[in-house]
Design an enzyme around this catalytic site. Structure first.
Site, mmCIF file in Angstrom:
data_model
loop_
_atom_site.group_PDB
_atom_site.id
_atom_site.type_symbol
_atom_site.label_atom_id
_atom_site.label_comp_id
_atom_site.label_asym_id
_atom_site.label_seq_id
_atom_site.Cartn_x
_atom_site.Cartn_y
_atom_site.Cartn_z
ATOM 1 N N ASP A 83 -30.576 -59.966 -3.141
ATOM 2 C CA ASP A 83 -30.348 -59.340 -4.441
ATOM 3 C C ASP A 83 -29.943 -60.411 -5.457
ATOM 4 O O ASP A 83 -29.014 -61.185 -5.217
ATOM 5 C CB ASP A 83 -29.241 -58.294 -4.294
ATOM 6 N N HIS A 84 -30.615 -60.465 -6.572
ATOM 7 C CA HIS A 84 -30.283 -61.379 -7.674
ATOM 8 C C HIS A 84 -30.231 -62.850 -7.260
ATOM 9 O O HIS A 84 -29.253 -63.546 -7.522
ATOM 10 C CB HIS A 84 -28.958 -60.975 -8.338
ATOM 11 N N HIS A 224 -32.026 -51.479 -11.155
ATOM 12 C CA HIS A 224 -30.742 -52.046 -10.774
ATOM 13 C C HIS A 224 -29.635 -51.243 -11.457
ATOM 14 O O HIS A 224 -29.884 -50.420 -12.331
ATOM 15 C CB HIS A 224 -30.659 -53.511 -11.210
ATOM 16 N N GLY A 225 -28.392 -51.505 -11.050
ATOM 17 C CA GLY A 225 -27.246 -50.891 -11.717
ATOM 18 C C GLY A 225 -27.283 -49.380 -11.704
ATOM 19 O O GLY A 225 -26.957 -48.732 -12.699
ATOM 20 N N SER A 227 -25.683 -47.049 -9.613
ATOM 21 C CA SER A 227 -24.624 -46.227 -9.036
ATOM 22 C C SER A 227 -24.208 -45.148 -10.044
ATOM 23 O O SER A 227 -24.294 -45.350 -11.256
ATOM 24 C CB SER A 227 -23.412 -47.083 -8.672
ATOM 25 N N ILE A 268 -27.987 -49.434 -5.203
ATOM 26 C CA ILE A 268 -26.699 -48.731 -5.201
ATOM 27 C C ILE A 268 -25.665 -49.605 -4.497
ATOM 28 O O ILE A 268 -25.851 -49.976 -3.331
ATOM 29 C CB ILE A 268 -26.822 -47.362 -4.494
#
Length: 322
Positions: A83-84, A224-225, A227, A268
């Site tokens: 991730d990233h 992404h982001g 949640s 998440i």
């Protein structure tokens, strides 16, 4: 089955109108909770590791934990994803170290530099049977070492996506349509408040998603982001000694809508952290005499499992899709 790439997962998800959950892992209990839920619900799953997680838990430990999960859940497809990734070198290290998918995030760089570095990662990854996620547009918020200041976020420009995908050869594309990293995704002035005083975030830009989908038919999109920052767990954290005012996330109904469109992967992380932390704080308050980590990590692991099961069924729609 062994670890898989996301290629077949995303093809089925796109055609089936659902998304695959990508859950961040940092320790054994998180890996167990996620994969037990996915195994029982017959759902494909992506276990993703950030640069910060590698620094915390060590690459080798994380890979071996995931390999154990694969062994314990032989019927479900599991991908191991970076991730990233913020450099070619980091992506290469993960590719060489057993990951089946990597993200190269050059979204904060100029377009041509993003293309150049992404293409370099793609060439190396594809030569080693690994797939690549890239990103156009930037999300506000904080996630491990990814920090985008308030006001510096930018929506993905649909007119750029065809050229970007063609020039880089990436396998999936993360876009910015209004999601945000962390548990504090929106500033109060960006939101309204409901009758209970809880912040209500602005809606996602589905018009951007729709335009991107038209320009990239059949191509898997990533959010992404994503949640939702369930208020029951924010309340639990605060009740048992925490201090998280105005923590707010993305409404699950909007994520479910995105999953029925071109979005094939939904990330998440914060929701798992909240569920774990809330339950550990509660356990400490109710059992001040306990000191064995197994005592409080057991309900924390169950909280992760319950959270992931809820996401699989009610947000992603990926249950029964192996």
């Amino acid at each position: 089955m062994p670890l898989v790439t996301t290629t077949e997962m995303f093809k089925k998800a796109y055609n089936g109108g659902y998304a695959v959950g990508a859950f961040n892992v940092n320790n054994m209990e998180i890996v167990q909770g996620i994969t037990e839920a996915a195994g029982e619900l017959k759902s494909p799953v992506i276990l993703q590791v950030s640069k910060g997680a590698r620094a915390y838990a060590n690459h080798t430990y994380l890979v071996k934990l995931v390999e154990a999960a694969v062994q314990e859940n032989p019927e479900i497809p599991i991908a191991l994803h970076l991730d990233h990734g913020d450099s070619f070198e980091l992506c290469k290290s993960c590719i060489d170290g057993g990951f089946t998918s990597v993200m190269i995030d050059m979204s904060s760089k100029p377009f041509d530099e993003n293309v150049e570095v992404t293409r370099k990662v793609v060439e190396y990854a594809h030569a080693h049977g690994v797939v690549v996620e890239a990103e156009l547009g930037t999300l506000e918020g904080v996630e491990d070492e990814v920090v985008v200041e308030a006001g510096k976020a930018s929506y993905t420009r649909p007119e750029e996506v065809e050229e970007f995908v063609t020039r880089t050869g990436c396998d999936s594309l993360a876009i910015a349509i209004g999601t945000s990293h962390g548990a504090y995704k929106f500033r109060p002035e960006q939101c309204t408040r409901n009758e209970e005083g809880i912040l209500v975030p602005p809606p996602l830009r589905f018009d951007v998603l729709e335009e991107v989908s038209k320009r990239l038919p059949g191509f898997p999109i990533v959010l992404h982001g994503s949640s939702s920052v369930p208020q029951e767990f924010v309340k639990m954290v605060n009740t048992y000694g925490g201090n998280m005012p105005d923590a707010v996330g993305i409404p699950e109904s909007q994520l479910r809508q995105a999953a029925t469109m071109a979005v094939c992967k939904i990330n998440i992380d914060s929701d798992i952290r909240l569920a774990m932390t809330g339950n550990i704080r509660k356990y400490f308050a109710e059992h001040p005499e306990h000191f064995d980590p197994r005592q409080y990590l057991k309900p924390a692991r169950q909280a992760v499992k319950d959270m992931v099961a809820h996401k699989i069924v009610n947000v992603l729609g990926s249950d029964g899709k192996i």
